[in-house]
Scaffold this motif. Sequence first.
Motif, PDB file in Angstrom:
ATOM      1  N   ARG A 407       0.837  -1.206   0.000  1.00 53.98           N
ATOM      2  CA  ARG A 407       0.000   0.000   0.000  1.00 53.98           C
ATOM      3  C   ARG A 407       0.872   1.256   0.000  1.00 53.98           C
ATOM      4  NH1 ARG A 407      -5.303   0.930   0.682  1.00 53.98           N
ATOM      5  NH2 ARG A 407      -5.591  -1.321   0.856  1.00 53.98           N
ATOM      6  N   ALA A 408       1.937   1.236   0.787  1.00 55.62           N
ATOM      7  CA  ALA A 408       2.843   2.385   0.820  1.00 55.62           C
ATOM      8  C   ALA A 408       3.525   2.594  -0.526  1.00 55.62           C
ATOM      9  CB  ALA A 408       3.890   2.187   1.916  1.00 55.62           C
ATOM     10  N   ALA A 409       3.696   1.491  -1.278  1.00 46.48           N
ATOM     11  CA  ALA A 409       4.330   1.575  -2.594  1.00 46.48           C
ATOM     12  C   ALA A 409       3.329   1.775  -3.712  1.00 46.48           C
ATOM     13  CB  ALA A 409       5.135   0.297  -2.847  1.00 46.48           C
ATOM     14  N   GLY A 410       2.058   1.996  -3.353  1.00 50.08           N
ATOM     15  CA  GLY A 410       1.039   2.250  -4.369  1.00 50.08           C
ATOM     16  C   GLY A 410       0.441   1.004  -4.966  1.00 50.08           C
ATOM     17  N   LEU A 411       0.487  -0.128  -4.224  1.00 47.47           N
ATOM     18  CA  LEU A 411      -0.034  -1.399  -4.723  1.00 47.47           C
ATOM     19  C   LEU A 411      -1.163  -1.896  -3.846  1.00 47.47           C
ATOM     20  CD1 LEU A 411       3.359  -3.270  -5.279  1.00 47.47           C
ATOM     21  CD2 LEU A 411       2.114  -1.859  -6.938  1.00 47.47           C
ATOM     22  N   ASP A 412      -2.149  -2.523  -4.456  1.00 52.24           N
ATOM     23  CA  ASP A 412      -3.245  -3.154  -3.726  1.00 52.24           C
ATOM     24  C   ASP A 412      -2.993  -4.665  -3.736  1.00 52.24           C
ATOM     25  OD1 ASP A 412      -5.509  -3.114  -2.236  1.00 52.24           O
ATOM     26  OD2 ASP A 412      -6.898  -2.714  -3.881  1.00 52.24           O
ATOM     27  N   LEU A 413      -2.567  -5.211  -2.585  1.00 56.17           N
ATOM     28  CA  LEU A 413      -2.226  -6.625  -2.460  1.00 56.17           C
ATOM     29  C   LEU A 413      -3.261  -7.342  -1.609  1.00 56.17           C
ATOM     30  CD1 LEU A 413       1.638  -6.361  -1.790  1.00 56.17           C
ATOM     31  CD2 LEU A 413       0.418  -6.400  -3.977  1.00 56.17           C
ATOM     32  N   ASP A 414      -3.440  -8.625  -1.865  1.00 54.35           N
ATOM     33  CA  ASP A 414      -4.475  -9.419  -1.196  1.00 54.35           C
ATOM     34  C   ASP A 414      -3.834 -10.502  -0.341  1.00 54.35           C
ATOM     35  OD1 ASP A 414      -6.874 -10.510  -0.443  1.00 54.35           O
ATOM     36  OD2 ASP A 414      -7.162 -11.637  -2.292  1.00 54.35           O
ATOM     37  N   GLY A 415      -3.932 -10.364   0.972  1.00 50.26           N
ATOM     38  CA  GLY A 415      -3.418 -11.390   1.879  1.00 50.26           C
ATOM     39  C   GLY A 415      -4.337 -12.593   1.947  1.00 50.26           C
ATOM     40  N   ALA A 446      -5.784  -7.318 -14.011  1.00 48.44           N
ATOM     41  CA  ALA A 446      -6.542  -6.071 -13.870  1.00 48.44           C
ATOM     42  C   ALA A 446      -5.828  -4.888 -14.519  1.00 48.44           C
ATOM     43  CB  ALA A 446      -6.802  -5.781 -12.390  1.00 48.44           C
ATOM     44  N   LEU A 447      -4.491  -4.910 -14.502  1.00 51.64           N
ATOM     45  CA  LEU A 447      -3.710  -3.788 -15.018  1.00 51.64           C
ATOM     46  C   LEU A 447      -3.406  -3.963 -16.502  1.00 51.64           C
ATOM     47  CD1 LEU A 447      -1.104  -3.456 -12.131  1.00 51.64           C
ATOM     48  CD2 LEU A 447      -3.194  -2.117 -12.444  1.00 51.64           C
ATOM     49  N   ASP A 448      -3.192  -2.840 -17.193  1.00 51.96           N
ATOM     50  CA  ASP A 448      -2.676  -2.970 -18.548  1.00 51.96           C
ATOM     51  C   ASP A 448      -1.187  -3.306 -18.454  1.00 51.96           C
ATOM     52  OD1 ASP A 448      -1.211  -0.570 -18.158  1.00 51.96           O
ATOM     53  OD2 ASP A 448      -2.811   0.635 -19.026  1.00 51.96           O
ATOM     54  N   TRP A 449      -0.583  -3.658 -19.595  1.00 50.18           N
ATOM     55  CA  TRP A 449       0.777  -4.181 -19.577  1.00 50.18           C
ATOM     56  C   TRP A 449       1.773  -3.180 -18.982  1.00 50.18           C
ATOM     57  CZ3 TRP A 449       3.149  -8.742 -20.183  1.00 50.18           C
ATOM     58  CH2 TRP A 449       4.543  -8.724 -20.339  1.00 50.18           C
ATOM     59  N   SER A 450       1.650  -1.917 -19.326  1.00 53.21           N
ATOM     60  CA  SER A 450       2.609  -0.920 -18.845  1.00 53.21           C
ATOM     61  C   SER A 450       2.540  -0.770 -17.326  1.00 53.21           C
ATOM     62  CB  SER A 450       2.369   0.426 -19.534  1.00 53.21           C
ATOM     63  OG  SER A 450       1.057   0.902 -19.281  1.00 53.21           O
ATOM     64  N   ASP A 451       1.333  -0.774 -16.763  1.00 54.75           N
ATOM     65  CA  ASP A 451       1.191  -0.670 -15.313  1.00 54.75           C
ATOM     66  C   ASP A 451       1.682  -1.944 -14.623  1.00 54.75           C
ATOM     67  OD1 ASP A 451       0.227   1.901 -15.251  1.00 54.75           O
ATOM     68  OD2 ASP A 451      -1.879   1.310 -15.263  1.00 54.75           O
ATOM     69  N   LEU A 452       1.431  -3.097 -15.248  1.00 54.72           N
ATOM     70  CA  LEU A 452       1.901  -4.349 -14.661  1.00 54.72           C
ATOM     71  C   LEU A 452       3.432  -4.377 -14.624  1.00 54.72           C
ATOM     72  CD1 LEU A 452       1.153  -7.135 -13.525  1.00 54.72           C
ATOM     73  CD2 LEU A 452       1.250  -8.019 -15.862  1.00 54.72           C
ATOM     74  N   ALA A 453       4.070  -3.833 -15.665  1.00 52.50           N
ATOM     75  CA  ALA A 453       5.528  -3.786 -15.695  1.00 52.50           C
ATOM     76  C   ALA A 453       6.087  -2.926 -14.570  1.00 52.50           C
ATOM     77  CB  ALA A 453       6.002  -3.258 -17.051  1.00 52.50           C
ATOM     78  N   VAL A 454       5.332  -1.922 -14.137  1.00 53.46           N
ATOM     79  CA  VAL A 454       5.734  -1.091 -13.005  1.00 53.46           C
ATOM     80  C   VAL A 454       5.440  -1.809 -11.694  1.00 53.46           C
ATOM     81  CG1 VAL A 454       5.232   1.054 -11.761  1.00 53.46           C
ATOM     82  CG2 VAL A 454       5.424   1.061 -14.262  1.00 53.46           C
ATOM     83  N   ALA A 455       4.271  -2.466 -11.616  1.00 50.02           N
ATOM     84  CA  ALA A 455       3.826  -3.065 -10.362  1.00 50.02           C
ATOM     85  C   ALA A 455       4.613  -4.317  -9.988  1.00 50.02           C
ATOM     86  CB  ALA A 455       2.336  -3.403 -10.453  1.00 50.02           C
ATOM     87  N   ALA A 456       5.028  -5.108 -10.965  1.00 49.29           N
ATOM     88  CA  ALA A 456       5.665  -6.394 -10.671  1.00 49.29           C
ATOM     89  C   ALA A 456       6.933  -6.253  -9.827  1.00 49.29           C
ATOM     90  CB  ALA A 456       5.954  -7.134 -11.974  1.00 49.29           C
ATOM     91  N   PRO A 457       7.901  -5.425 -10.220  1.00 50.42           N
ATOM     92  CA  PRO A 457       9.097  -5.307  -9.369  1.00 50.42           C
ATOM     93  C   PRO A 457       8.808  -4.670  -8.015  1.00 50.42           C
ATOM     94  CG  PRO A 457       9.182  -3.725 -11.196  1.00 50.42           C
ATOM     95  CD  PRO A 457       8.048  -4.662 -11.471  1.00 50.42           C
TER      96      PRO A 457
END
Length: 469
Positions: A407-415, A446-457
């Motif tokens: 969340r602090a890094a701008g990601l919505d993660l599911d525990g 849910a994300l487009d490819w460009s956003d996924l490329a940012v979110a993955a790392p």
Amino acid sequence: MFDDLPLTVDRTADEPLSVQVAAGLRSAATTGVLRSQDRLPSSRALAQRLGVSRTVIAAAYDQLHAEGWITGRTGSGTYLTTAPAKAPNRAVSVVATDRNPDLLDLFPGAPCVEAIDRAAWRRAWRTAADADPGVRKDRAGEPEFRAAIAEHLLRHRGLGAASDTDVIATAGTSSAVGELAAALLRPGDTVAIENPGYQRAVGAFRAAGIRALPVPVDSGGLRVDLLPSHIAAVYCTPAHQFPIGARMPAVRRVQLVEFARAAGIFVIEDDYDGELRYDTAPLPLLASMAPDVVVHLGTTSKILSPALGVGWLVAAPRITEAVLAHRYRTGTGPSPAGQRVLTELAGHGDLARHLRRLRRLLPPRRELLVSALRGRGLDVIGDDAGSYLVVPLPSAEAEARAVAAGRAAGLDLDGLTRHHLREPTEPATATPTEPHTFGVALGYTALDWSDLAVAAPRAAACLAGLDLR
């Protein structure tokens, strides 16, 4: 607007008419029908409307003026000068599954709408809108939709079903679970359900008064050997266990079918994303192995879009008839609109082309995420299928830290903790004890490819416990 004021007078009452009029105007002000600075009707107009003399209205206005409710403005009229303050804004409770639009969405369960052919999508909606609006809807679903689903299941899931008796339309899997509970079970019955598992199915059962009994899962899905004898049904996701992502092996599928037949119960097979396989051919559906005891559920919300609001149920006629009887009793049934759109997509081959496109586009997305995670030394579990994967973590604290870091890094993660069954009165912070307890499920659709490329790392760094600053 004053023609709609709830003002009346009762000539048989003991109260003077002027007192009644004053009380009615006070009530209109305190309930918000009248607001501060609203202009009141003239005494003549209000007297005519109520059928009383102007002296009655004048007396009522004099009383309200003395109390400070109204004031007169020369040459303008009479105005309400006071009204109760607006109720304070209350914070709206946000449930755990609501998405924050400011975060990159890595929650599981989303379709890859980027893969949809927008021209085909628009054409299907336009053609569906050309159909006759209809006077009554078919409780079983549009005949053309049921035929399209029967063809889809035969070609893409290897399930043969008669469209006129075995297939009925639903509003999605959760809705279908609720209908099955109401039509086939009795309040107080117990249904075995995977743990961790799909909590909306749990909610649907509990809403019908059915007890959801948690049964552990492992790398092969539901532990059939741990099913108790006192249950009325089993709910499971054998093609791609939610949320762990395991595939139930053939031997265990046979065991589950044999158990159901011996116990005289039925199995609900939720095939929520069974079309999304990339590595090998899928194993036979439970419904194709044992159509006498298995109810098969499917949905468009994972392969296309939840905007359609449509799914399907395949079962023996005795079960579909029971569900239809429930619909007739309650007046419920799925909307035809989404059915017509899906029918158009299937009829023009667009649905089949879309599924082929998904099978090309999703593996690189998964690989992008897997590479980032394994590059940080993280383990990944779950079958090479569907639209999400799972990273196991050693403890509840590690899971909570990873979600907070995300969340602090701008990601919505599911525990995973929230997917474990617990009694309605049990606190949400209770620690589950089943295998595969802790971890994070990461969706890559849910994300487009460009956003996924940012979110993955970013996700990989969060889960590895690294400082992103």
